[in-house]
Scaffold this motif. Structure first.
Motif, mmCIF file in Angstrom:
data_model
loop_
_atom_site.group_PDB
_atom_site.id
_atom_site.type_symbol
_atom_site.label_atom_id
_atom_site.label_comp_id
_atom_site.label_asym_id
_atom_site.label_seq_id
_atom_site.Cartn_x
_atom_site.Cartn_y
_atom_site.Cartn_z
ATOM 1 N N ASN A 1 0.488 3.623 1.990
ATOM 2 C CA ASN A 1 0.744 3.927 3.398
ATOM 3 C C ASN A 1 2.033 3.257 3.875
ATOM 4 O O ASN A 1 2.878 3.883 4.517
ATOM 5 N N ASP B 1 -4.314 12.074 1.938
ATOM 6 C CA ASP B 1 -4.297 10.844 2.738
ATOM 7 C C ASP B 1 -5.285 9.797 2.232
ATOM 8 O O ASP B 1 -5.162 8.618 2.570
ATOM 9 N N TYR B 2 -6.268 10.216 1.434
ATOM 10 C CA TYR B 2 -7.222 9.245 0.892
ATOM 11 C C TYR B 2 -6.543 8.249 -0.044
ATOM 12 O O TYR B 2 -7.088 7.178 -0.351
ATOM 13 N N THR C 1 0.837 -1.202 0.000
ATOM 14 C CA THR C 1 0.000 0.000 0.000
ATOM 15 C C THR C 1 0.872 1.252 0.000
ATOM 16 O O THR C 1 2.043 1.219 0.392
ATOM 17 N N PRO D 1 -4.552 4.065 1.531
ATOM 18 C CA PRO D 1 -4.937 2.639 1.551
ATOM 19 C C PRO D 1 -4.744 1.923 0.215
ATOM 20 O O PRO D 1 -4.777 0.695 0.165
ATOM 21 N N LYS D 2 -4.548 2.666 -0.866
ATOM 22 C CA LYS D 2 -4.437 2.051 -2.186
ATOM 23 C C LYS D 2 -3.083 1.375 -2.361
ATOM 24 O O LYS D 2 -2.082 1.786 -1.788
ATOM 25 N N THR D 3 -3.069 0.323 -3.181
ATOM 26 C CA THR D 3 -1.796 -0.322 -3.492
ATOM 27 C C THR D 3 -1.054 0.507 -4.531
ATOM 28 O O THR D 3 -1.650 1.335 -5.238
#
Length: 586
Positions: free
Chosen positions: A440, A480-481, A438, A484-486
């Motif tokens: 993150n 920040d949205y 991710t 969570p994405k890869t």
């Protein structure tokens, strides 16, 4: 010139600069003066405790020469206020810092704006001085720095074998109770029970089940006692939970203690009723100062109750979150008492308050003489830089014991390392699983932890993938949205190149991405590397320059007690062995 840091080295350095005739100096430090500083930071005294280090240091050195122009800033050099536009106004920067993150930041900003930097550090009797000049010498990050020692969470939580394990656990307990905790904290939420873990015990072999069931009954019976303690006081509840209930559960894990002594849960009332007597002496009978005395188990229990009550009242009254500070008496007392109580449970030796402070605060004893020597060598290098004597720059290494009869060795500067992320090609390669990683994780582990980029903006071509939140608007979450994405979902796939910019240090890096699914071990989730060096870098330690007649520095101090005087060497000795130290001035 700019002096960054007004601590142990900084005080000596400011005094030297003023006495050497430098007339335009700026000093910055974010710290305030503490009693623990007074034994070596001689510009400060008791009446200065709690005041800004940079401001008091300025006022103190002006007494040596009132005509010197000195300006002080009380702030963090990593703040944007002191970024590239601030640094580029100086002819030279002298670092007297005590942490790697700030050193890396100053190193990058100085390189970005082309301002020479003299880096320094001390650790006990050891010291070093490193001139850093863009395109001429290695930067602070050309050679990798060793990572701090870490310990497995399972060891900290369930099976400590050294006092340091208990000290780390006690700091985690402090953060769990009074500070900001996270998922890496080995101390679980104190409101949680071990029910799920107890359910796992049913999977044991039949010949072990009878003993386990009996132990589980003890844990269940203890719940009533725990509730009773909670009704009596907060501090008694915490004591019973972490030093009795949780330990009682560990005792049920019989396989964990095969061949070892089981932990012994503590009962508070039994401890307080015991007749243990304090012994303020060591094994030789010498009376110890208070901080060197080792409290017995009863004393630790009493201190724990008292301090936990005061800390809880402080947090509740001000509704604040605490950060553990080694120089705060309440904080240190809590960790000392909690770690010693846990040591007694696991049959480990107890530690004094002094020892706990050294271990918990990662404190390397600071020696004023070492700071003075290093500060003097920094001024010598400052003279060379300002006089543009490039061929005379040297690394300086101070040793505890004489090496070839000398305490100080010098070495010629190494050229910049082409594979360095910072001063080399500014091009790095990353092998990572783009399908499962991710953004993150990428931000935390690669960008922040390994590349030390604090306020990144990430671009794929002309598309901005991520930009750190900024400004004074607390509701501004930036991008920040995307976290969570890869990487694959963000089109960061095999053979793509990312441009990463660090707003705080005016730094830019090109990062080549290679999709890879298999690594040498399960613990390795990515591989980060720079370009291969185009040539080998071999450092030559030398006693003197090749032309000793042209060198007028104090370069060598004899290690002989019979002949402790300045001397020159008429020969040059070279060695290919490099001394690579990470030194911290406290």
């Amino acid at each position: 010139m700019l002096v960054v840091g007004a601590g142990g080295i900084g005080c000596e350095l400011l005094k030297n600069l003023v006495l050497a005739g430098f007339e335009d100096i700026v000093v910055i430090d974010l710290d305030t003066i503490d009693y623990s500083n007074l034994n070596r930071q001689f510009l400060f005294s008791k009446q200065h405790v709690g005041m800004s280090k940079s401001r008091v240091a300025k006022e103190s050195v002006l007494k040596y020469n009132p005509d010197v122009k000195i300006k002080s800033y009380h702030g963090n050099v990593k703040d944007s206020t002191y970024g590239p536009s601030f640094i580029k106004q100086f002819d030279l920067v002298l670092n007297a810092l005590d942490n790697l993150s700030a050193r890396r930041h100053v190193n990058r900003v100085c390189l970005a704006v082309g301002v020479p930097l003299v880096e320094s550090g001390t650790a006990g009797y050891l010291g070093q001085v490193q001139p850093i000049i863009k395109t001429v010498s290695e930067c602070f990050e050309c050679a990798p720095k060793p990572s701090p020692t870490t310990y497995p969470v399972c060891t900290i939580r369930s099976n400590p074998t050294k006092p340091i394990h208990c000290i780390i656990w006690a700091k985690m307990l402090f953060l769990r109770l009074f500070g900001k905790s996270d998922d890496s904290n080995a101390v679980t939420d104190l409101e949680e029970t071990n029910q799920q873990e107890n359910n796992d015990l049913e999977e044991l072999d039949e010949n072990e089940r009878e003993g386990v069931e009996l132990a589980k009954k003890f844990v269940e019976d203890d719940k009533m006692k725990l509730e009773q303690e909670k009704d009596r006081s907060y501090e008694r509840w915490i004591f019973h939970k972490v030093f009795h209930t949780d330990v009682l559960y560990l005792c049920t894990l019989k396989t964990l203690w095969k061949g070892k002594q089981e932990p012994k849960p503590l009962l508070l009332d039994q401890l307080l009723a015991s007749m243990e007597v304090a012994t303020p002496q060591n094994s030789t009978g010498n009376v110890l100062i208070p901080d060197q005395q080792v409290w017995n188990v009863k004393q630790n229990a009493e201190v724990f109750l008292k301090v936990a009550k005061e800390l809880k009242a402080s947090v509740s009254e001000d509704n604040k979150v605490l950060e553990w500070e080694k120089d705060d008496d309440l904080h240190l007392d809590f960790v000392t008492a909690a770690s010693n109580l846990r040591c007694s449970i696991f049959h480990l030796p107890l530690s004094s308050r002094f020892d706990v402070k050294s271990e918990a605060g990662n404190v390397i004893p600071a020696i004023a003489t070492t700071n003075a020597i290093i500060a003097g060598l920094m001024v010598l290098e400052a003279y060379k830089i300002l006089n543009k004597q490039k061929d005379r720059h040297r690394y300086h290494y101070l040793y505890k014991n004489p090496t070839r009869g000398k305490l100080i060795l010098t070495a010629r500067l190494l050229e910049p390392n082409p594979s360095c992320y910072i001063c080399g090609s500014k091009f790095a390669n990353l092998k990572i699983n783009t399908a499962t990683t991710t953004l993150n994780y990428f931000m935390k582990e690669v960008i922040s932890k390994h590349l030390n980029i604090g306020a990144p903006s990430i671009f794929l071509g002309e598309t901005c993938i991520y930009e750190a939140a900024g400004g004074e608007d607390e509701d501004d979450m930036g991008m920040d949205y995307q976290l969570p994405k890869t990487l694959q979902q963000l089109n960061i796939i095999d053979n793509t190149i990312l441009k990463i910019e660090d707003f705080n240090s005016d730094y830019e890096l090109q990062l080549s991405i290679t999709h890879q699914t298999k690594f040498p071990s399960e613990e390795v989730l990515f591989e980060l590397s720079g370009d291969k060096a185009s040539k080998k870098h071999v450092e030559k330690l030398e006693d003197t320059p090749q032309n000793p007649e042209a060198e007028d520095d104090l370069q060598i101090i004899s290690g002989s007690t019979k002949n402790a005087k300045r001397k020159r060497e008429q020969s040059t000795e070279n060695t290919s062995q490099k001394m690579n130290l990470v030194l911290i001035d406290e």
